[in-house]
Design a protein around this motif. Structure first.
Motif, PDB file in Angstrom:
ATOM      1  N   PRO A  58       1.199  -1.402   0.242  1.00  0.00           N
ATOM      2  CA  PRO A  58      -0.168  -0.287   0.250  1.00  0.00           C
ATOM      3  C   PRO A  58       0.520   1.046  -0.323  1.00  0.00           C
ATOM      4  O   PRO A  58       2.232   1.216   0.708  1.00  0.00           O
ATOM      5  N   SER A  59       0.377   2.306  -0.156  1.00  0.00           N
ATOM      6  CA  SER A  59       1.009   3.637  -0.322  1.00  0.00           C
ATOM      7  C   SER A  59       0.083   4.218   1.220  1.00  0.00           C
ATOM      8  O   SER A  59      -0.589   4.730   1.050  1.00  0.00           O
ATOM      9  N   ALA A  60       0.760   5.070   1.098  1.00  0.00           N
ATOM     10  CA  ALA A  60       0.838   6.405   2.141  1.00  0.00           C
ATOM     11  C   ALA A  60      -0.003   7.854   1.730  1.00  0.00           C
ATOM     12  O   ALA A  60      -0.327   8.616   2.244  1.00  0.00           O
ATOM     13  N   ASP A  61       0.441   7.722   0.539  1.00  0.00           N
ATOM     14  CA  ASP A  61      -0.427   8.864  -0.397  1.00  0.00           C
ATOM     15  C   ASP A  61      -1.878   8.850  -0.885  1.00  0.00           C
ATOM     16  O   ASP A  61      -2.440   8.526  -2.148  1.00  0.00           O
ATOM     17  N   ALA A  62      -2.684   8.994   0.264  1.00  0.00           N
ATOM     18  CA  ALA A  62      -3.986   8.689   0.385  1.00  0.00           C
ATOM     19  C   ALA A  62      -4.723  10.151   0.004  1.00  0.00           C
ATOM     20  O   ALA A  62      -4.376  11.486   0.564  1.00  0.00           O
ATOM     21  N   VAL A  63      -5.173  10.273  -0.813  1.00  0.00           N
ATOM     22  CA  VAL A  63      -6.341  11.521  -0.773  1.00  0.00           C
ATOM     23  C   VAL A  63      -7.487  11.794   0.375  1.00  0.00           C
ATOM     24  O   VAL A  63      -8.404  11.603   0.600  1.00  0.00           O
ATOM     25  N   ALA A  64      -6.458  12.805   0.820  1.00  0.00           N
ATOM     26  CA  ALA A  64      -7.601  13.430   2.587  1.00  0.00           C
ATOM     27  C   ALA A  64      -7.294  12.132   3.706  1.00  0.00           C
ATOM     28  O   ALA A  64      -8.924  11.720   4.183  1.00  0.00           O
TER      29      ALA A  64
END
Length: 312
Positions: A107-113
């Motif tokens: 998973p990526s920590a670059d989540a939208v809001a």
């Protein structure tokens, strides 16, 4: 006898013409303003309708996937060794996933809001290769008996930078994902867990995915089969969903300044042992958004899905 003198014809004087022009111009400007207002109201209504349609469709798709994952056939692949099989529901907090990576791995920590990830897995049904149509993933593809289907919901940005809720699924040869609805401000989830012994199928606490993982870590189990048997994900009996959407056009005359509690106002007060102010994305404020986004229409959609008990 002298002929009668013709009546003298007078035109408008300059002051009269100016007054008439002024009145006509005022009427024209008023009509134009009414047209602009009517057009703006029409566009706003169309935007609101589009948001409502998208929100209802997205929630129904997520709810259908959850109910399908919970209603496992006892003769299916997953139920063959139900105790040691992985849980049918899993999630990630404030994360995003790749379009082609397996499941929710890497998973990526670059989540939208601070948006969350929901993954549900379910067995297929019916003969190969197309099945009987009763087991369908979030993209609408059927899953046959002997196969394992996946429906994964997450938020990512498209090529234009617009955030969208996506449905990730496993195809015949690889993983892929399709957009469900665009204009996503946030996607949040809470899991209702049954803590009773014996279990009664009713949720006692609502917690986020990080809290469920913390409960699993506290078990101190190393053996994967034993962890699968005792995982708290198998105690999830309901799922609370919060989805905040915005329109595609700026239809507001003034920037919005509202605050949206995606998981309900009680969660912000610490419901379920996890305060909302520590759960990224559970509360979104318009005054923290860009000026362009603050001028868009916005709707909050919420739903709590009670999961059917697994077949004995």
């Amino acid at each position: 006898m002298m002929p009668p003198r013709p009546a003298r014809v007078r035109g408008m004087t300059l002051p009269e013409m100016l007054v008439a022009l002024a009145i006509g111009l005022a009427v024209l400007l008023g009509a134009g303003q009414l047209l602009v207002l009517a057009n703006g109201a029409y566009v706003a209504q169309m935007e609101a309708a589009a948001i409502d349609d998208g929100g209802r469709y997205a929630l129904e798709l997520v709810a259908r996937a959850l109910r399908q994952a919970a209603a496992t056939d006892p003769d299916s692949l997953l139920a063959a060794d139900a105790d040691s099989a992985a849980a049918r529901i899993a999630g990630l907090d404030a994360r995003s996933v790749g379009r082609t990576t397996p499941g929710i791995d890497d998973p990526s920590a670059d989540a939208v809001a601070g948006s969350d990830v929901l993954a549900v897995r379910f067995p297929g049904s019916g003969p190969m290769p197309a099945g009987d149509g009763s087991s369908v993933d979030c993209a609408g593809f059927t899953v046959a008996d002997g196969e394992e289907g996946w429906s994964i919901f997450y938020v990512a940005r498209n090529g234009q930078g617009e955030p969208e809720l996506r449905c990730k699924y496993r195809g015949n040869a690889n993983w892929s994902a399709d957009a469900i609805v665009s204009g996503v401000d946030g996607f949040q989830l809470l899991y209702g867990i049954d803590t009773d012994e014996p279990r009664d199928g009713a949720p006692n606490r609502y917690v986020n995915a990080d809290a469920v993982r913390a409960l699993d870590a506290a078990l101190g189990l190393v053996d994967e089969r034993e962890l699968h048997r005792r995982t708290w994900w198998k105690r999830v009996v309901s799922v609370r969903i919060g989805l905040l959407l915005h329109g595609a056009k700026a239809t507001r005359t003034r920037p919005g300044a509202a605050a949206y509690a995606l998981l309900g106002p009680a969660y912000g007060d610490g419901e379920g042992g996890a305060a909302g102010d520590t759960d990224a994305g559970s509360v979104l404020r318009e005054d923290a958004m860009t000026p362009a986004l603050r001028l868009r229409e916005r709707r909050l959609f919420t739903m709590t899905v009670a999961l059917p008990a697994a077949a004995p």
